[in-house]
Design a protein around this motif. Structure first.
Motif, PDB file in Angstrom:
ATOM      1  N   THR A 172      -9.081  78.854-111.363  1.00  0.00           N
ATOM      2  CA  THR A 172      -8.940  78.366-112.735  1.00  0.00           C
ATOM      3  C   THR A 172      -8.658  79.516-113.700  1.00  0.00           C
ATOM      4  O   THR A 172      -7.817  79.400-114.595  1.00  0.00           O
ATOM      5  N   ARG A 173      -9.340  80.651-113.510  1.00  0.00           N
ATOM      6  CA  ARG A 173      -9.094  81.820-114.359  1.00  0.00           C
ATOM      7  C   ARG A 173      -7.693  82.375-114.130  1.00  0.00           C
ATOM      8  O   ARG A 173      -7.015  82.798-115.069  1.00  0.00           O
TER       9      ARG A 173
ATOM     10  N   SER B 290       2.926  83.169-119.401  1.00  0.00           N
ATOM     11  CA  SER B 290       4.154  82.396-119.610  1.00  0.00           C
ATOM     12  C   SER B 290       4.475  82.212-121.088  1.00  0.00           C
ATOM     13  O   SER B 290       5.624  81.969-121.447  1.00  0.00           O
ATOM     14  N   LYS B 291       3.452  82.344-121.940  1.00  0.00           N
ATOM     15  CA  LYS B 291       3.657  82.235-123.383  1.00  0.00           C
ATOM     16  C   LYS B 291       3.967  83.577-124.033  1.00  0.00           C
ATOM     17  O   LYS B 291       4.101  83.657-125.260  1.00  0.00           O
TER      18      LYS B 291
ATOM     19  N   ASP C 135       9.083  69.837-114.184  1.00  0.00           N
ATOM     20  CA  ASP C 135       8.348  68.588-114.314  1.00  0.00           C
ATOM     21  C   ASP C 135       8.041  68.026-112.933  1.00  0.00           C
ATOM     22  O   ASP C 135       8.918  67.909-112.066  1.00  0.00           O
TER      23      ASP C 135
ATOM     24  N   THR D 273      -2.109  82.919-116.034  1.00  0.00           N
ATOM     25  CA  THR D 273      -0.678  82.666-115.803  1.00  0.00           C
ATOM     26  C   THR D 273      -0.061  81.922-116.982  1.00  0.00           C
ATOM     27  O   THR D 273       1.068  82.231-117.403  1.00  0.00           O
ATOM     28  N   ARG D 274      -0.785  80.959-117.515  1.00  0.00           N
ATOM     29  CA  ARG D 274      -0.256  80.216-118.664  1.00  0.00           C
ATOM     30  C   ARG D 274      -0.138  81.120-119.889  1.00  0.00           C
ATOM     31  O   ARG D 274       0.816  81.019-120.665  1.00  0.00           O
ATOM     32  N   MET D 275      -1.094  82.030-120.076  1.00  0.00           N
ATOM     33  CA  MET D 275      -1.007  82.970-121.195  1.00  0.00           C
ATOM     34  C   MET D 275       0.193  83.898-121.018  1.00  0.00           C
ATOM     35  O   MET D 275       0.906  84.201-121.976  1.00  0.00           O
TER      36      MET D 275
ATOM     37  N   SER E  17       2.046  86.508-123.598  1.00  0.00           N
ATOM     38  CA  SER E  17       0.888  87.397-123.721  1.00  0.00           C
ATOM     39  C   SER E  17       0.709  88.143-122.403  1.00  0.00           C
ATOM     40  O   SER E  17       0.083  87.636-121.463  1.00  0.00           O
TER      41      SER E  17
ATOM     42  N   SER F  75      -5.902  66.171-107.979  1.00  0.00           N
ATOM     43  CA  SER F  75      -6.227  67.575-108.200  1.00  0.00           C
ATOM     44  C   SER F  75      -6.665  68.217-106.891  1.00  0.00           C
ATOM     45  O   SER F  75      -7.099  67.544-105.952  1.00  0.00           O
TER      46      SER F  75
ATOM     47  N   THR G 150      -5.084  80.632-113.167  1.00  0.00           N
ATOM     48  CA  THR G 150      -4.149  79.695-113.792  1.00  0.00           C
ATOM     49  C   THR G 150      -4.095  79.886-115.305  1.00  0.00           C
ATOM     50  O   THR G 150      -3.024  79.855-115.911  1.00  0.00           O
ATOM     51  N   ALA G 151      -5.262  80.099-115.925  1.00  0.00           N
ATOM     52  CA  ALA G 151      -5.289  80.330-117.370  1.00  0.00           C
ATOM     53  C   ALA G 151      -4.541  81.599-117.735  1.00  0.00           C
ATOM     54  O   ALA G 151      -3.790  81.633-118.724  1.00  0.00           O
TER      55      ALA G 151
END
Length: 368
Positions: A101-102, A111-112, A2, A107-109, A114, A8, A104-105
């Motif tokens: 941005t791509r 982390s879930k 957190d 990386t988030r996938m 995928s 930004s 980061t997207a």
């Protein structure tokens, strides 16, 4: 993790672009003003009907008039630069940060969970595309590693379930049949328990090799080869296998315990998976400027390249996974492969034309 909300990166870049542009504009205007002051007098007098300009005292304050005209226009220019810098900086920052941005997207996938997604960023190579390519390579290796670990966990669970199920069955039979010979029961339970312990120790050793949690020390592979051959000589005589060792001094660095286990597994594998009668196994070591080489060969049945390529996988055994008294737990070559990788070496398996297997291990030179 957190974190407190902040500006930004796009906004920060926009403000940086605008601020730099205004600073450059202010410096340019200052240079123009200094240039004008250098060639314009403080006061002057214009004589009617004459083109000559005189410079008496207190006649015409030209510098103050010039400042009065220059200052508003300079302010307009600075305001234009501010708007232009903010708008242009926002557009340029968005264009430059689009690849990020791509990333980061993706990386988030990841982390879930995928791991099959890839960025595959188009365009010529630059810093962001190198980052995207490195991330794709990491995802590919991570996906392969996770798949291997899942397969290993499934195989380990299956292998461990077998001795536990046998133990449960023997105990159930003994409980129902009180007249059964306890000596035979204890002997079978001891054999099953021993196999489970061997499997557990092999799994722990494999995990230790994969984690590379060991201290490096100078090791001579030729001495380890002689030690392993001497230790397993009774087993070779029992299987009617002639075991020979030869070679030169082969210094390297690494874990002596792991390299000793590697050698033991290779020699044991060469003895057990051999001809039923009059078999042979050869262990040799050599050294060159590029590293040290360990070669273990044995006679035996003819093997196909397809079968040989699967022998380093956990719980894979030759001859369609046939279990014998000395078949092991199916982790011998898997441990060898992990130890070799932990020592930054290479492992090569090849079938011998006359039957049997040739295993070559190449490790870095210990003098490096």
């Amino acid at each position: 993790m957190d974190r407190a909300p902040g500006l930004s990166l796009r906004l920060k870049l926009t403000l940086s672009y605008a601020g730099f542009l205004m600073l450059a504009g202010a410096l340019l205007l200052a240079a123009v003003w200094v240039f004008l002051l250098r060639y314009v007098p403080d006061r002057m007098m214009i004589i009617p009907g004459s083109t000559d300009i005189a410079f008496p005292n207190d006649v015409f304050p030209i510098r103050s008039r010039l400042l009065h005209v220059f200052a508003p226009r300079a302010a307009v220019v600075m305001a234009f630069l501010l708007v232009f810098g903010l708008v242009g900086g926002w557009l340029l920052a968005g264009r430059m940060l689009a690849p990020l941005t791509r990333i980061t997207a993706a990386t988030r996938m990841a982390s879930k969970g995928s791991l099959s997604h890839r960025i595959r960023l188009p365009g010529r190579r630059d810093e962001l595309r190198e980052l995207a390519d490195a991330f794709d390579i990491m995802l590919e290796r991570l996906e392969a590693h996770v798949a291997e670990q899942q397969r290993f966990a499934a195989n380990a669970s299956h292998e461990l379930r077998t001795p536990l199920a046998i133990t449960q069955t023997l105990l159930d039979v003994a409980r129902k049949d009180s007249n059964r010979d306890t000596g035979e029961l204890l002997e079978r339970l001891h054999a099953v328990n021993t196999r489970a312990i061997d499997l557990t120790e092999a799994l722990l050793l494999l995990s230790r090799a994969d984690q590379r949690s060991f201290a490096h020390e100078h090791v001579d592979l030729s001495l380890i080869a002689e030690e392993a051959a001497e230790t397993l000589l009774p087993l070779a005589e029992k299987h009617d296998v002639v075991l020979e060792t030869s070679g030169d001094v082969a210094p390297t660095t690494g874990s002596a315990a792991l390299l000793r286990q590697l050698m033991t597994n290779l020699v044991h594998n060469a003895i057990v998976h051999n001809l039923p009668d009059h078999g042979a196994a050869w262990v040799s070591t050599s050294a060159d400027p590029d590293g040290v080489v360990l070669t273990v060969e044995n006679t035996g049945e003819k093997l196909t390249p397809q079968l040989v390529s699967t022998l380093v996988e956990p719980f894979q055994r030759g001859s369609e996974r046939v279990r014998t008294h000395h078949a092991g737990v199916g982790l011998g070559l898997a441990i060898v492969n992990s130890v070799v990788q932990a020592h930054e070496g290479t492992l090569t398996l090849a079938p011998r034309p006359a039957g049997g297997l040739r295993i070559t291990v190449q490790l870095p030179n210990g003098t490096r």
